[in-house]
Design a protein around this motif. Structure first.
Motif, PDB file in Angstrom:
ATOM      1  N   GLU A 112      -7.381 -84.445 -59.072  1.00  0.00           N
ATOM      2  CA  GLU A 112      -7.560 -82.629 -59.715  1.00  0.00           C
ATOM      3  C   GLU A 112      -5.900 -81.810 -59.015  1.00  0.00           C
ATOM      4  O   GLU A 112      -6.173 -82.507 -58.166  1.00  0.00           O
ATOM      5  CB  GLU A 112      -9.100 -81.846 -59.022  1.00  0.00           C
ATOM      6  CG  GLU A 112      -8.759 -81.009 -59.667  1.00  0.00           C
ATOM      7  CD  GLU A 112      -9.819 -79.255 -59.338  1.00  0.00           C
ATOM      8  OE1 GLU A 112     -10.339 -78.392 -59.263  1.00  0.00           O
ATOM      9  OE2 GLU A 112     -11.252 -80.939 -58.532  1.00  0.00           O
ATOM     10  N   GLU A 113      -5.469 -81.137 -60.002  1.00  0.00           N
ATOM     11  CA  GLU A 113      -4.736 -80.908 -59.735  1.00  0.00           C
ATOM     12  C   GLU A 113      -4.093 -79.465 -60.806  1.00  0.00           C
ATOM     13  O   GLU A 113      -4.093 -79.310 -61.808  1.00  0.00           O
ATOM     14  CB  GLU A 113      -3.162 -81.347 -60.618  1.00  0.00           C
ATOM     15  CG  GLU A 113      -1.590 -81.092 -60.152  1.00  0.00           C
ATOM     16  CD  GLU A 113      -0.555 -81.621 -60.009  1.00  0.00           C
ATOM     17  OE1 GLU A 113      -0.184 -82.096 -58.886  1.00  0.00           O
ATOM     18  OE2 GLU A 113      -0.263 -81.940 -61.339  1.00  0.00           O
ATOM     19  N   ASP A 114      -3.975 -77.985 -59.972  1.00  0.00           N
ATOM     20  CA  ASP A 114      -4.124 -77.080 -60.911  1.00  0.00           C
ATOM     21  C   ASP A 114      -5.397 -76.741 -61.471  1.00  0.00           C
ATOM     22  O   ASP A 114      -4.771 -76.217 -62.828  1.00  0.00           O
ATOM     23  CB  ASP A 114      -2.665 -77.133 -61.503  1.00  0.00           C
ATOM     24  CG  ASP A 114      -1.576 -76.668 -60.423  1.00  0.00           C
ATOM     25  OD1 ASP A 114      -1.717 -76.079 -59.416  1.00  0.00           O
ATOM     26  OD2 ASP A 114      -0.640 -77.274 -61.408  1.00  0.00           O
ATOM     27  N   GLY A 115      -6.223 -76.979 -61.154  1.00  0.00           N
ATOM     28  CA  GLY A 115      -7.866 -76.335 -61.834  1.00  0.00           C
ATOM     29  C   GLY A 115      -8.160 -77.444 -62.738  1.00  0.00           C
ATOM     30  O   GLY A 115      -8.555 -77.459 -63.555  1.00  0.00           O
TER      31      GLY A 115
END
Length: 236
Positions: free
Chosen positions: A12-15
């Protein structure tokens, strides 16, 4: 290498979820140096480089043992002492020129000693000889003017002539390597303040390398990519 190239894992990255990349990975160490000056992360860095995995060493103190720093320091010795064939050979064989042992051996067999100040009859040279002569001529020209301009100017002239800024940046750990090269140029400028000649600066850089550790050039955390290697303490 498997994790970022073949695993198919996502994080997960930036949502949102994205494929795992080198920048999502961190290798933690209890310490970066062991008794006797052993550089703990070095074999890890070498393995990552062998697999072309980008990486960043955070807080490392092996500046003078980095390949790019040793190569540039050797080149400065070759510029100062063109009769030192070992330094000249190592410079031509090193990453800034990249000639092979076979090329340099053939050149020596055909034309004799590798000396930057030798006069050459360039019209008689074939292509593979011309390439080596061009490199030797560069070292010879830098030698002739080394005490007539700032040492840092000679360093940058060498880097520009060999296109090192672009070349080093494409190494596996290019951002760190380029930062280290530029830091050595800055160190040469600082030593110049209390030196009287190019040789004084070159010897001061060697003395500094012999005396012990120095930190790698700092990198701006944001924007750098690669597997991070740091101590548990630094990760806090």
């Amino acid at each position: 290498s498997w994790l970022i190239n073949k695993s198919g894992w996502r994080v997960e990255e930036d949502g949102k979820t994205v494929p795992v990349q080198a920048r999502h990975v961190c290798i933690l160490f209890k310490r970066l140096r062991r008794w006797g000056g052993v550089d703990v992360p070095r074999p890890y860095a070498q393995a990552l480089e062998a697999h072309r995995v980008p990486h960043v060493l955070v807080g490392g103190r092996s500046f003078h043992q980095r390949e790019e720093v040793m190569a540039l320091r050797t080149a400065l010795f070759a510029i100062e002492r063109p009769s030192d064939e070992f330094s000249v050979y190592a410079t031509l064989r090193g990453p800034f020129f990249g000639f092979t042992d076979e090329q340099l051996f053939a050149f020596k067999q055909e034309l004799g000693r590798l000396h930057p100040l030798r006069p050459w009859e360039k019209e008689t040279l074939v292509d593979h000889q011309q390439e080596v002569v061009t490199a030797l001529t560069l070292l010879g020209d830098l030698h002739k003017f080394r005490n007539k301009r700032p040492v840092s100017a000679t360093v940058h002239a060498f880097l520009e002539a060999t296109r090192a800024h672009a070349g080093v940046a494409f190494w596996t750990a290019g951002a760190q390597a380029l930062a280290n090269v530029l830091q050595l140029a800055e160190l040469s400028r600082r030593h110049e303040r209390r030196a009287t000649s190019f040789r004084d600066v070159v010897e001061a850089l060697q003395d500094e390398a012999d005396e012990g550790e120095a930190p790698d050039a700092p990198l701006v955390e944001e924007g750098t990519v690669g597997v991070r290697m740091m101590t548990v303490h630094a990760a806090k």
